[in-house]
Design a protein around this motif. Structure first.
Motif, short mmCIF file in Angstrom:
data_model
loop_
_atom_site.label_atom_id
_atom_site.label_comp_id
_atom_site.label_asym_id
_atom_site.label_seq_id
_atom_site.Cartn_x
_atom_site.Cartn_y
_atom_site.Cartn_z
N HIS A 215 0.83 -1.20 0.00
CA HIS A 215 0.00 0.00 0.00
C HIS A 215 0.86 1.26 0.00
N ASP A 216 0.20 2.37 -0.24
CA ASP A 216 0.82 3.69 -0.16
C ASP A 216 -0.03 4.57 0.74
N ALA A 217 0.56 5.67 1.20
CA ALA A 217 -0.18 6.60 2.03
C ALA A 217 -1.37 7.18 1.25
N PRO A 218 -2.48 7.48 1.94
CA PRO A 218 -2.68 7.36 3.39
C PRO A 218 -3.01 5.93 3.80
N TYR A 219 -2.36 5.47 4.86
CA TYR A 219 -2.59 4.13 5.38
C TYR A 219 -3.79 4.14 6.32
N THR A 220 -4.35 2.97 6.54
CA THR A 220 -5.52 2.85 7.42
C THR A 220 -5.28 1.80 8.49
N LYS A 221 -6.00 1.92 9.57
CA LYS A 221 -5.92 0.90 10.62
C LYS A 221 -6.35 -0.46 10.09
N LEU A 222 -7.33 -0.46 9.21
CA LEU A 222 -7.83 -1.74 8.70
C LEU A 222 -6.76 -2.47 7.90
N GLN A 223 -5.94 -1.74 7.15
CA GLN A 223 -4.85 -2.40 6.42
C GLN A 223 -3.92 -3.14 7.36
N PHE A 224 -3.57 -2.49 8.46
CA PHE A 224 -2.68 -3.14 9.43
C PHE A 224 -3.39 -4.28 10.14
N ALA A 225 -4.63 -4.07 10.55
CA ALA A 225 -5.35 -5.13 11.25
C ALA A 225 -5.52 -6.36 10.37
N ASP A 226 -5.84 -6.15 9.10
CA ASP A 226 -5.94 -7.28 8.17
C ASP A 226 -4.61 -8.01 8.06
N LEU B 45 -10.43 -4.86 14.98
CA LEU B 45 -10.61 -3.46 15.36
C LEU B 45 -11.87 -3.27 16.21
N GLU B 46 -12.89 -4.03 15.90
CA GLU B 46 -14.16 -3.90 16.62
C GLU B 46 -14.05 -4.38 18.06
N ARG B 47 -13.26 -5.41 18.28
CA ARG B 47 -13.24 -6.05 19.60
C ARG B 47 -12.05 -5.66 20.47
N LEU B 48 -11.04 -5.08 19.88
CA LEU B 48 -9.81 -4.80 20.62
C LEU B 48 -9.93 -3.55 21.48
N ARG B 49 -9.37 -3.61 22.68
CA ARG B 49 -9.28 -2.44 23.55
C ARG B 49 -7.82 -1.96 23.53
N ALA C 115 3.54 -2.20 20.40
CA ALA C 115 3.60 -1.23 19.31
C ALA C 115 5.03 -0.94 18.91
N ALA C 116 5.96 -1.05 19.86
CA ALA C 116 7.38 -0.80 19.59
C ALA C 116 8.03 -1.98 18.89
N ALA D 239 0.33 2.11 16.16
CA ALA D 239 0.37 1.96 17.61
C ALA D 239 -1.03 2.06 18.21
N THR D 240 -1.86 2.96 17.67
CA THR D 240 -3.18 3.19 18.26
C THR D 240 -4.12 2.01 18.09
N ILE D 241 -3.77 1.07 17.23
CA ILE D 241 -4.61 -0.12 17.07
C ILE D 241 -4.61 -0.95 18.35
N THR D 242 -3.47 -1.05 19.01
CA THR D 242 -3.33 -1.91 20.19
C THR D 242 -2.84 -1.17 21.43
N HIS D 243 -2.11 -0.06 21.24
CA HIS D 243 -1.43 0.63 22.35
C HIS D 243 -1.66 2.13 22.26
N ASP D 244 -2.92 2.54 22.31
CA ASP D 244 -3.25 3.96 22.18
C ASP D 244 -3.12 4.65 23.54
N THR D 245 -1.90 4.66 24.04
CA THR D 245 -1.55 5.27 25.32
C THR D 245 -0.30 6.13 25.09
#
Length: 306
Positions: free
Chosen positions: A73-84, A117-121, A129-130, A153-159
């Motif tokens: 992929h190319d920018a802009p990237y999405t959370k769904l691309q990473f989650a998939d 993405l729907e179920r993850l906190r 994320a690192a 990072a915000t997919i799993t570690h949005d802190t």
């Protein structure tokens, strides 16, 4: 890019698989395991929770997933691309064990990135994320690099620690690939490019890791201590072997520390002679997930960005 590194993913996998043998081992019970690992002669089996020696963990698997997103992929990237990509790489690797308990259980229940993405906190301050952020070092411009490292990072570690840790690792990787200064200056580079949001964490680049196990504790969460220890290893040690053996001596989350450090520093130590077993026996020689796969993935990543 000054230091094209086709073996970036391969070195992550090697450091991960070798360091796994001493992840959170206990003393004096596991003195012999650590001694065997310090001999640096073969992959060693973890004393309690590794099926076979030489298998890598989620550190490499999720790094590979991030690399695949960058390639496809190319920018802009999405959370769904990473989650998939995370879900697909988990399936590709045979649904391997070793992820955090909750994340492992979730991956075993779902079939798509949308479900993830729907179920993850995303409230963790650990180092997930690192550990997967080294591939982002290939991004040419600092602004987009920070954006993509933060997004994943915000997919799993949005802190605060989760976002900082991903940005810091991506910047260290970028410095090793693109800049011609010595690795001893990597902390100065990070300090000058990280956003104001990370100001409270920048002190780690100004003093050495105290040489204790890399864990959550008095020095901060595992997300913070992982970045701190990696910055020390990459800036102070003078070979991949020295980095790995120092990480083993420290203890704690050795596989993550080694995987991140080797991914970053390998750009500058490409001529270092390493034992044959590290490549030959990685993933038990499986071409579907092991050295051939990681070399191909790393080469394709460099082809696109170098």
């Amino acid at each position: 890019m000054r230091f094209r590194n086709n073996n970036l993913l391969l070195r992550i996998g090697m450091g991960d698989a070798y360091g796994m043998a001493t992840e959170y081992i206990k003393f004096p019970r596991d003195n012999d395991i650590r001694a065997q690992c310090l001999a640096f002669q073969r992959y060693i089996k973890h004393p309690t929770h590794q099926d076979h020696p030489g298998l890598y963990t989620d550190d490499t698997e999720m790094s590979a997933a991030n690399a695949r997103v960058l390639i496809a992929h190319d920018a802009p990237y999405t959370k769904l691309q990473f989650a998939d990509a995370y879900v697909a790489e988990f399936a590709r690797g045979g649904r391997r064990k070793g992820y955090s308990r909750g994340f492992q259980a979730l991956l075993e229940e779902i079939d798509s990135g949308a479900e993830l993405l729907e179920r993850l906190r995303p409230d963790s301050d650990k180092n997930g994320a690192a550990m997967r952020a080294v591939p982002f070092g290939v991004i040419r411009e600092i602004g987009p690099l920070l954006e993509i490292a933060t997004l994943q990072a915000t997919i799993t570690h949005d802190t605060p620690v989760g976002r900082f840790s991903a940005r810091a690792v991506a910047l260290m990787s970028h410095y090793a690939l693109y800049e011609d200064g010595p690795l001893s200056k990597i902390g100065v580079y990070c300090t000058s490019h990280l956003p104001r949001e990370d100001a409270e964490f920048l002190k780690i680049f100004n003093k050495p890791w105290p040489g204790v196990p890399v864990v959550s504790g008095p020095y901060g969460s595992i997300g913070l201590t992982s970045v701190w220890s990696v910055a020390h290893l990459v800036s102070q040690e003078r070979s991949l072997k020295e980095i790995l053996l120092k990480a083993i001596r420290w203890g704690g989350d050795v596989d993550s520390t080694a995987a991140i450090s080797w991914g970053i520093a390998s750009a500058r130590y490409q001529d270092e002679t390493l034992p044959d077993f590290l490549e030959r026996d990685l993933e038990r020689g499986n071409p579907h997930t092991g050295a051939p796969y990681l070399i191909d993935l790393g080469t394709r990543l460099m082809d696109k960005y170098a």
